[in-house]
Design a protein around this motif. Structure first.
Motif, PDB file in Angstrom:
ATOM      1  N   THR A  98      59.134  27.296  46.010  1.00 30.56           N
ATOM      2  CA  THR A  98      58.932  25.929  46.494  1.00 30.56           C
ATOM      3  C   THR A  98      58.711  24.933  45.366  1.00 30.56           C
ATOM      4  OG1 THR A  98      57.953  26.832  48.515  1.00 30.56           O
ATOM      5  CG2 THR A  98      57.544  24.507  48.039  1.00 30.56           C
ATOM      6  N   ALA A  99      57.885  25.284  44.379  1.00 31.06           N
ATOM      7  CA  ALA A  99      57.545  24.337  43.318  1.00 31.06           C
ATOM      8  C   ALA A  99      58.778  23.943  42.510  1.00 31.06           C
ATOM      9  CB  ALA A  99      56.478  24.931  42.405  1.00 31.06           C
ATOM     10  N   SER A 100      59.677  24.877  42.232  1.00 35.01           N
ATOM     11  CA  SER A 100      60.882  24.558  41.463  1.00 35.01           C
ATOM     12  C   SER A 100      61.816  23.646  42.262  1.00 35.01           C
ATOM     13  CB  SER A 100      61.610  25.845  41.076  1.00 35.01           C
ATOM     14  OG  SER A 100      60.819  26.641  40.217  1.00 35.01           O
ATOM     15  N   ILE A 101      61.940  23.909  43.558  1.00 36.52           N
ATOM     16  CA  ILE A 101      62.783  23.058  44.397  1.00 36.52           C
ATOM     17  C   ILE A 101      62.195  21.656  44.488  1.00 36.52           C
ATOM     18  CG2 ILE A 101      63.686  22.746  46.729  1.00 36.52           C
ATOM     19  CD1 ILE A 101      63.785  25.782  46.982  1.00 36.52           C
ATOM     20  N   GLN A 102      60.869  21.558  44.583  1.00 40.68           N
ATOM     21  CA  GLN A 102      60.229  20.243  44.630  1.00 40.68           C
ATOM     22  C   GLN A 102      60.460  19.460  43.343  1.00 40.68           C
ATOM     23  OE1 GLN A 102      56.175  21.317  45.472  1.00 40.68           O
ATOM     24  NE2 GLN A 102      56.469  21.269  47.700  1.00 40.68           N
ATOM     25  N   LEU A 103      60.359  20.136  42.193  1.00 39.74           N
ATOM     26  CA  LEU A 103      60.616  19.466  40.926  1.00 39.74           C
ATOM     27  C   LEU A 103      62.067  19.000  40.844  1.00 39.74           C
ATOM     28  CD1 LEU A 103      59.898  18.545  38.097  1.00 39.74           C
ATOM     29  CD2 LEU A 103      60.211  20.895  37.299  1.00 39.74           C
ATOM     30  N   ALA A 104      62.998  19.824  41.290  1.00 37.90           N
ATOM     31  CA  ALA A 104      64.410  19.433  41.269  1.00 37.90           C
ATOM     32  C   ALA A 104      64.651  18.214  42.160  1.00 37.90           C
ATOM     33  CB  ALA A 104      65.278  20.605  41.723  1.00 37.90           C
ATOM     34  N   GLU A 105      64.033  18.179  43.319  1.00 41.34           N
ATOM     35  CA  GLU A 105      64.181  17.025  44.210  1.00 41.34           C
ATOM     36  C   GLU A 105      63.553  15.771  43.609  1.00 41.34           C
ATOM     37  OE1 GLU A 105      62.434  18.434  47.786  1.00 41.34           O
ATOM     38  OE2 GLU A 105      64.242  19.509  48.450  1.00 41.34           O
ATOM     39  N   GLU A 106      62.406  15.922  42.938  1.00 41.11           N
ATOM     40  CA  GLU A 106      61.769  14.780  42.292  1.00 41.11           C
ATOM     41  C   GLU A 106      62.657  14.228  41.174  1.00 41.11           C
ATOM     42  OE1 GLU A 106      58.855  13.236  42.786  1.00 41.11           O
ATOM     43  OE2 GLU A 106      57.993  14.467  44.363  1.00 41.11           O
ATOM     44  N   LEU A 107      63.254  15.109  40.385  1.00 40.43           N
ATOM     45  CA  LEU A 107      64.131  14.654  39.313  1.00 40.43           C
ATOM     46  C   LEU A 107      65.377  13.972  39.873  1.00 40.43           C
ATOM     47  CD1 LEU A 107      63.926  17.633  36.792  1.00 40.43           C
ATOM     48  CD2 LEU A 107      62.972  15.353  36.513  1.00 40.43           C
ATOM     49  N   THR A 108      65.868  14.456  41.002  1.00 35.71           N
ATOM     50  CA  THR A 108      67.032  13.829  41.624  1.00 35.71           C
ATOM     51  C   THR A 108      66.734  12.391  42.026  1.00 35.71           C
ATOM     52  OG1 THR A 108      67.702  15.998  42.471  1.00 35.71           O
ATOM     53  CG2 THR A 108      68.753  14.078  43.446  1.00 35.71           C
ATOM     54  N   LEU A 109      65.501  12.128  42.465  1.00 32.74           N
ATOM     55  CA  LEU A 109      65.114  10.768  42.844  1.00 32.74           C
ATOM     56  C   LEU A 109      64.862   9.883  41.628  1.00 32.74           C
ATOM     57  CD1 LEU A 109      62.651  11.578  45.781  1.00 32.74           C
ATOM     58  CD2 LEU A 109      64.986  10.711  45.966  1.00 32.74           C
ATOM     59  N   SER A 110      64.460  10.477  40.507  1.00 34.99           N
ATOM     60  CA  SER A 110      64.115   9.694  39.318  1.00 34.99           C
ATOM     61  C   SER A 110      65.317   9.438  38.418  1.00 34.99           C
ATOM     62  CB  SER A 110      63.020  10.399  38.514  1.00 34.99           C
ATOM     63  OG  SER A 110      61.819  10.492  39.263  1.00 34.99           O
ATOM     64  N   VAL A 111      66.252  10.385  38.353  1.00 32.75           N
ATOM     65  CA  VAL A 111      67.411  10.264  37.467  1.00 32.75           C
ATOM     66  C   VAL A 111      68.583   9.692  38.255  1.00 32.75           C
ATOM     67  CG1 VAL A 111      68.985  11.470  35.921  1.00 32.75           C
ATOM     68  CG2 VAL A 111      66.606  12.225  36.119  1.00 32.75           C
ATOM     69  N   PRO A 112      69.041   8.495  37.943  1.00 34.52           N
ATOM     70  CA  PRO A 112      70.192   7.932  38.669  1.00 34.52           C
ATOM     71  C   PRO A 112      71.454   8.760  38.438  1.00 34.52           C
ATOM     72  CG  PRO A 112      69.018   6.238  37.427  1.00 34.52           C
ATOM     73  CD  PRO A 112      68.491   7.561  36.961  1.00 34.52           C
ATOM     74  N   ASN A 113      72.335   8.737  39.437  1.00 33.97           N
ATOM     75  CA  ASN A 113      73.627   9.433  39.367  1.00 33.97           C
ATOM     76  C   ASN A 113      73.446  10.925  39.086  1.00 33.97           C
ATOM     77  OD1 ASN A 113      76.419   9.378  39.613  1.00 33.97           O
ATOM     78  ND2 ASN A 113      76.765   9.057  37.439  1.00 33.97           N
ATOM     79  N   SER A 114      72.458  11.534  39.755  1.00 28.66           N
ATOM     80  CA  SER A 114      72.196  12.970  39.598  1.00 28.66           C
ATOM     81  C   SER A 114      72.334  13.672  40.944  1.00 28.66           C
ATOM     82  CB  SER A 114      70.797  13.211  39.025  1.00 28.66           C
ATOM     83  OG  SER A 114      69.805  12.713  39.908  1.00 28.66           O
ATOM     84  N   GLU A 115      72.647  14.953  40.881  1.00 28.70           N
ATOM     85  CA  GLU A 115      72.838  15.760  42.089  1.00 28.70           C
ATOM     86  C   GLU A 115      72.162  17.111  41.896  1.00 28.70           C
ATOM     87  OE1 GLU A 115      76.986  16.121  42.789  1.00 28.70           O
ATOM     88  OE2 GLU A 115      77.377  13.962  42.665  1.00 28.70           O
ATOM     89  N   PHE A 116      71.597  17.610  42.980  1.00 24.13           N
ATOM     90  CA  PHE A 116      70.953  18.925  42.957  1.00 24.13           C
ATOM     91  C   PHE A 116      71.833  19.932  43.675  1.00 24.13           C
ATOM     92  CE2 PHE A 116      68.072  21.857  45.399  1.00 24.13           C
ATOM     93  CZ  PHE A 116      67.858  22.731  44.344  1.00 24.13           C
ATOM     94  N   HIS A 117      72.124  21.033  42.983  1.00 30.01           N
ATOM     95  CA  HIS A 117      72.909  22.112  43.573  1.00 30.01           C
ATOM     96  C   HIS A 117      72.182  23.430  43.305  1.00 30.01           C
ATOM     97  CE1 HIS A 117      76.476  19.830  44.702  1.00 30.01           C
ATOM     98  NE2 HIS A 117      76.383  19.209  43.546  1.00 30.01           N
ATOM     99  N   PRO A 118      71.966  24.248  44.321  1.00 28.95           N
ATOM    100  CA  PRO A 118      71.339  25.557  44.096  1.00 28.95           C
ATOM    101  C   PRO A 118      72.210  26.416  43.185  1.00 28.95           C
ATOM    102  CG  PRO A 118      71.345  24.984  46.427  1.00 28.95           C
ATOM    103  CD  PRO A 118      72.222  23.991  45.739  1.00 28.95           C
ATOM    104  N   ARG A 119      71.564  27.157  42.330  1.00 32.13           N
ATOM    105  CA  ARG A 119      72.288  27.961  41.353  1.00 32.13           C
ATOM    106  C   ARG A 119      72.855  29.237  41.966  1.00 32.13           C
ATOM    107  NH1 ARG A 119      69.465  30.041  35.811  1.00 32.13           N
ATOM    108  NH2 ARG A 119      71.034  31.560  35.168  1.00 32.13           N
ATOM    109  N   LYS A 120      72.172  29.775  42.936  1.00 31.35           N
ATOM    110  CA  LYS A 120      72.563  31.029  43.589  1.00 31.35           C
ATOM    111  C   LYS A 120      72.625  32.143  42.548  1.00 31.35           C
ATOM    112  CE  LYS A 120      74.954  28.656  47.342  1.00 31.35           C
ATOM    113  NZ  LYS A 120      76.204  28.474  48.072  1.00 31.35           N
ATOM    114  N   SER A 121      73.781  32.783  42.389  1.00 36.44           N
ATOM    115  CA  SER A 121      73.870  33.927  41.462  1.00 36.44           C
ATOM    116  C   SER A 121      74.726  33.622  40.247  1.00 36.44           C
ATOM    117  CB  SER A 121      74.440  35.151  42.190  1.00 36.44           C
ATOM    118  OG  SER A 121      75.734  34.857  42.707  1.00 36.44           O
TER     119      SER A 121
END
Length: 292
Positions: A98-121
């Motif tokens: 959860t904490a890593s996903i929350q950080l990724a979502e926070e960075l997506t809101l702070s960094v313009p023109n950014s996208e979050f994609h799960p890394r999977k495998s």
């Protein structure tokens, strides 16, 4: 004559006061600080770890022509001359918590023109050519340990460089008291106290994550502040209260970085050409020795 001698002896026994006089303590003379008495006397500065810093021959003083020429020809000049808009891909470790996903979502809101994609495998080395084909200019990779984010990797595309940072003290925006709501406007970027040649390079790596063509209408500012080789990330909105007063409202998130390594090119942990690696037992022998 005998009476006067006896009176003098009694006065000596009584601390110099006359017989029958009230007992009072003599007040010591008031001491005045020399800087208060004479404004021309300079005040000795307080000794801190910062002003006791060990001299570093790589410290950059002002506009160094050699440094400016190196920066004009490095891999990140496209961002600083605003010839291209950064496009950032944000991803995490395998099976993030959860904490890593929350950080990724926070960075997506702070960094313009950014996208979050799960890394999977997918491996990072396989993600790099795909990200280049899709037009990304940077990959931010969040790794974790014991369900807590502990590493942030910044990999610039298509030719690097790549920097790995230790990540600590992550705090989400919603737990910051009095936080504001972030907007879609491009923020101003402040790179503060990156004073050495290595510090200049690290500052450019972090600054190139954001677009350096800010939209002042949003009144938001992102700060990368270096202090004792710890890099603090803050995101604020400034508010004009009147003609002379300005207030700050924090938007979040907060976190702290410390450089672990920097290498040429894209991410390659086995065969990469490392320019600098943090070796704790060799480098952390003096509290006043800093590298950035």
């Amino acid at each position: 004559m005998a009476r006067s001698k006896m009176a003098a002896r009694r006065a000596m026994k009584n601390g110099g006061r006359r017989p029958g006089a009230p007992h009072t303590m003599a007040k010591p003379p008031r001491r005045v600080r020399p800087d208060k008495k004479d404004p021309k006397v300079p005040v000795k500065p307080q000794r801190t770890i910062e002003n006791a810093r060990v001299y570093d021959e790589t410290l950059v003083a002002g506009q160094d022509p050699e440094i400016m020429e190196d920066e004009r020809t490095d891999e990140l000049q496209w961002c600083f001359d605003r010839s291209k808009v950064p496009h950032v891909l944000i991803t995490t470790d395998h099976k993030p918590h959860t904490a890593s996903i929350q950080l990724a979502e926070e960075l997506t809101l702070s960094v313009p023109n950014s996208e979050f994609h799960p890394r999977k495998s997918d491996d990072i080395k396989k993600m790099v050519p795909k990200a280049i084909d899709f037009g990304y200019t940077c990959i931010l990779i969040i790794n974790e340990d014991h369900k807590v984010p502990n590493t942030l990797t910044v990999c610039h595309l298509p030719v690097g460089p790549t920097a790995v940072f230790k990540l600590t003290s992550f705090k989400m925006a919603k737990v910051i008291r009095g936080h504001g709501r972030r907007s879609h406007h491009r923020p101003e970027v402040i790179l503060n106290r990156f004073n050495t040649r290595l510090g200049h390079q690290v500052g450019r790596v972090l600054g190139a994550v954001f677009s350096l063509d800010p939209e002042f209408k949003g009144r938001s500012v992102v700060t990368w502040h270096n202090q004792r080789d710890f890099i603090f990330f803050r995101h604020h909105r400034y508010i004009f209260k009147n003609e002379k007063r300005v207030g700050l409202q924090e938007l979040g998130p907060r976190f702290t970085l410390k450089l672990r390594s920097i290498q040429r090119g894209t991410f390659d942990s086995k065969f990469g050409e490392y320019e600098w690696i943090h070796r704790r037992h060799q480098m952390e022998t003096c509290r006043t020795k800093f590298f950035l």
